[in-house]
Design a protein around this motif. Structure first.
Motif, mmCIF file in Angstrom:
data_model
loop_
_atom_site.group_PDB
_atom_site.id
_atom_site.type_symbol
_atom_site.label_atom_id
_atom_site.label_comp_id
_atom_site.label_asym_id
_atom_site.label_seq_id
_atom_site.Cartn_x
_atom_site.Cartn_y
_atom_site.Cartn_z
ATOM 1 N N UNK A 53 0.854 -1.189 0.000
ATOM 2 C CA UNK A 53 0.000 0.000 0.000
ATOM 3 C C UNK A 53 0.890 1.239 0.000
ATOM 4 N N UNK A 54 0.614 2.187 -0.884
ATOM 5 C CA UNK A 54 1.335 3.454 -0.926
ATOM 6 C C UNK A 54 0.336 4.589 -0.712
ATOM 7 N N UNK B 232 -14.307 2.312 0.408
ATOM 8 C CA UNK B 232 -14.517 2.073 -1.002
ATOM 9 C C UNK B 232 -13.474 2.738 -1.880
ATOM 10 N N UNK B 233 -13.793 2.816 -3.173
ATOM 11 C CA UNK B 233 -12.846 3.338 -4.170
ATOM 12 C C UNK B 233 -13.227 4.747 -4.605
ATOM 13 N N UNK B 234 -12.216 5.525 -4.977
ATOM 14 C CA UNK B 234 -12.416 6.822 -5.610
ATOM 15 C C UNK B 234 -11.740 6.783 -6.967
ATOM 16 N N UNK B 235 -12.447 7.268 -7.983
ATOM 17 C CA UNK B 235 -11.934 7.313 -9.357
ATOM 18 C C UNK B 235 -11.484 5.927 -9.839
ATOM 19 N N UNK B 236 -12.082 4.878 -9.303
ATOM 20 C CA UNK B 236 -11.809 3.488 -9.693
ATOM 21 C C UNK B 236 -10.337 3.111 -9.525
ATOM 22 N N UNK B 237 -9.620 3.861 -8.695
ATOM 23 C CA UNK B 237 -8.182 3.658 -8.569
ATOM 24 C C UNK B 237 -7.702 3.711 -7.123
ATOM 25 N N UNK B 238 -8.221 4.670 -6.359
ATOM 26 C CA UNK B 238 -7.754 4.898 -5.003
ATOM 27 C C UNK B 238 -8.594 4.116 -3.999
ATOM 28 N N UNK C 177 -6.153 8.456 0.661
ATOM 29 C CA UNK C 177 -6.280 7.698 -0.584
ATOM 30 C C UNK C 177 -5.013 6.884 -0.777
ATOM 31 N N UNK C 178 -5.170 5.582 -0.998
ATOM 32 C CA UNK C 178 -4.045 4.654 -1.107
ATOM 33 C C UNK C 178 -4.034 3.993 -2.471
ATOM 34 N N UNK C 179 -2.824 3.746 -2.976
ATOM 35 C CA UNK C 179 -2.644 3.035 -4.227
ATOM 36 C C UNK C 179 -2.046 1.662 -3.959
#
Length: 249
Positions: free
Chosen positions: A58-59, A85-91, A112-114
């Motif tokens: 996780x970053x 949940x997710x934000x912008x289908x990425x975070x 927000x994690x990547x």
């Protein structure tokens, strides 16, 4: 084992985490958020060791914190955290409340994690995660989305930092809480004597590796003396390392 979709743990304001006003430093908030997130991820089966065995990590990409009241030396703090949940289908989004035992709110935060492949240091899509994490029906501590800050180039320089041993964590880059210290160091001690922060957002753009030098610049946003933009540019790579915004009370 019953999975806790909302995690709770306690911490204490220790002397080395306080500033000249005996208040918890902003970076101490960041450390507490990071620690609670890591502990909850471990409980959910997506913690560091298991992720690392799969070449995943996780970053932290973005963090915004609203300060309601700064705890003082010796105060006990309850940290609650949960995925939302997710934000912008990425975070992968994760929120937090920090409170006192009597219910007073110290802070609310959203992060927000990547998902990243650690060997290639390459972004992975959320579908690559090997097990689902709860979304808690979007339960939110802060309701606004974490967006880009779009800090302009060429901000007046405030200081230059070199990422030495004390800044580097187990990922071999500058730890997210250290950026909060760098941002705070852009402002003179007199500012901290007379005012406190209302909120701060940090967007992490490109990692800072050991020995790299970062030039920090800062300016008022739209001439407002209470709202500031801060940027960090990596002199070694030429890349923007981070952007930040904050508001004084």
């Amino acid at each position: 084992m019953i999975l806790q979709t909302v995690w709770k743990e306690e911490t204490l304001v220790r002397a080395f985490e306080t500033d000249l006003q005996k208040r918890w430093k902003p970076s101490a908030f960041f450390h507490a958020l990071q620690e609670a997130a890591a502990n909850h991820a471990e409980h959910l089966g997506v913690g560091y060791q298991e992720m690392f065995s799969r070449d995943m990590v996780w970053i932290l990409s973005r963090l915004k914190i609203q300060f309601h009241e700064f705890p003082l030396l010796g105060d006990k703090i309850t940290v609650q955290t949960w995925p939302k949940g997710l934000q912008q289908k990425l975070f992968f989004m994760r929120d937090f409340h920090l409170t006192a035992k009597d219910g007073r709110r110290f802070a609310s935060a959203s992060t927000a994690w990547l998902l990243v492949n650690i060997k290639a240091r390459r972004l992975l899509m959320p579908t690559a995660l090997y097990k689902p994490v709860p979304d808690n029906n979007g339960l939110a501590a802060l309701t606004e989305p974490l967006e880009k800050l779009n800090v302009p180039e060429g901000l007046p320089e405030r200081l230059t930092i070199q990422a030495g041993y004390s800044a580097i964590d187990l990922m071999e880059h500058a730890n997210n809480a250290r950026y909060a210290d760098w941002v705070c160091d852009c402002f003179p001690i007199e500012e901290w004597r007379r005012r406190t922060l209302d909120w701060m957002q940090v967007n992490y753009i490109n990692e800072v590796r050991p020995g790299e030098r970062v030039v920090l610049g800062a300016c008022q946003q739209d001439g407002d003396p209470n709202t500031w933009l801060v940027s960090g540019t990596n002199q070694t790579t030429g890349l923007r390392a981070f952007e930040a915004a904050l508001r004084w009370k």
